[in-house]
Design a protein around this motif. Structure first.
Motif, short mmCIF file in Angstrom:
data_model
loop_
_atom_site.label_atom_id
_atom_site.label_comp_id
_atom_site.label_asym_id
_atom_site.label_seq_id
_atom_site.Cartn_x
_atom_site.Cartn_y
_atom_site.Cartn_z
N VAL A 35 69.38 -36.98 -114.78
CA VAL A 35 69.70 -35.60 -114.38
C VAL A 35 68.54 -34.68 -114.72
CG1 VAL A 35 72.20 -35.88 -114.62
CG2 VAL A 35 70.85 -35.18 -116.60
N SER A 36 68.53 -33.50 -114.10
CA SER A 36 67.49 -32.52 -114.41
C SER A 36 67.91 -31.57 -115.53
CB SER A 36 67.14 -31.71 -113.16
OG SER A 36 68.28 -31.05 -112.67
N LYS A 37 69.23 -31.45 -115.76
CA LYS A 37 69.73 -30.62 -116.85
C LYS A 37 70.95 -31.31 -117.46
CE LYS A 37 70.77 -26.01 -118.31
NZ LYS A 37 70.48 -24.61 -118.08
N LEU A 38 71.04 -31.29 -118.77
CA LEU A 38 72.13 -31.98 -119.46
C LEU A 38 72.78 -31.03 -120.45
CD1 LEU A 38 73.47 -34.77 -119.64
CD2 LEU A 38 71.87 -35.32 -121.48
N ARG A 61 68.96 -41.27 -123.23
CA ARG A 61 67.80 -41.64 -122.39
C ARG A 61 67.84 -40.79 -121.14
NH1 ARG A 61 65.69 -47.04 -120.98
NH2 ARG A 61 63.87 -45.71 -120.90
N VAL A 62 66.85 -39.92 -120.99
CA VAL A 62 66.80 -39.00 -119.86
C VAL A 62 65.37 -38.95 -119.31
CG1 VAL A 62 68.71 -37.55 -120.67
CG2 VAL A 62 66.38 -37.05 -121.41
N PRO A 63 65.22 -38.48 -118.06
CA PRO A 63 63.86 -38.31 -117.53
C PRO A 63 63.10 -37.27 -118.35
CG PRO A 63 65.50 -38.08 -115.78
CD PRO A 63 66.24 -38.14 -117.07
N ALA A 64 61.79 -37.37 -118.35
CA ALA A 64 60.96 -36.44 -119.13
C ALA A 64 61.15 -34.99 -118.68
CB ALA A 64 59.49 -36.84 -119.02
N VAL A 65 61.51 -34.78 -117.43
CA VAL A 65 61.70 -33.42 -116.91
C VAL A 65 63.08 -32.85 -117.20
CG1 VAL A 65 59.98 -33.70 -115.07
CG2 VAL A 65 62.40 -34.26 -114.64
N CYS A 66 63.96 -33.63 -117.80
CA CYS A 66 65.32 -33.18 -118.07
C CYS A 66 65.32 -32.06 -119.11
CB CYS A 66 66.18 -34.34 -118.57
SG CYS A 66 67.88 -33.86 -118.94
N GLU A 67 66.05 -31.00 -118.80
CA GLU A 67 66.16 -29.85 -119.69
C GLU A 67 67.52 -29.91 -120.40
OE1 GLU A 67 66.75 -25.11 -119.03
OE2 GLU A 67 65.35 -26.14 -117.71
N PHE A 68 67.52 -29.73 -121.70
CA PHE A 68 68.77 -29.73 -122.46
C PHE A 68 69.32 -28.31 -122.54
CE2 PHE A 68 68.39 -33.75 -125.33
CZ PHE A 68 68.38 -34.53 -124.19
N ASP A 69 70.59 -28.16 -122.24
CA ASP A 69 71.29 -26.89 -122.34
C ASP A 69 71.39 -26.47 -123.81
OD1 ASP A 69 73.09 -24.92 -120.80
OD2 ASP A 69 74.40 -25.57 -122.44
#
Length: 88
Positions: A35-38, A61-69
């Motif tokens: 996902v792009s945001k989690l 485990r997330v993509p490097a571009v994933c942004e955490f809320d």
């Protein structure tokens, strides 16, 4: 040891809800998201509680571009080293 307050939730048929990690290895649980945001979803909060309780580590485990809320960043701060991010 830190404790987290978790409410037990049930489905409409009064069956307890639960969550399973995508994989487990030794003292680590892995949750893989593409996902792009989690956010700190019920699944993530429940697995984080389990990790703290059982002295395990939840690896997100997330993509490097994933942004955490902010809700997830707050949960990670509460859990300390029990919840970590791993980029792929």
């Amino acid at each position: 040891m830190m404790t987290l307050n978790m409410e037990t939730k049930s489905t409409s048929h009064q069956v307890a809800r639960g969550a399973m990690p995508d994989a487990e290895s030794f003292n680590r649980m892995y949750l893989i998201k593409n996902v792009s945001k989690l956010r700190a979803t019920y699944q993530i909060r429940l697995l984080a509680f389990k990790a703290v309780d059982k002295r395990m580590q939840l690896v997100l485990r997330v993509p490097a571009v994933c942004e955490f809320d902010d809700s997830l960043n707050s949960l990670i701060k509460k859990c300390g080293k029990s919840v970590v991010r791993e980029n792929y």
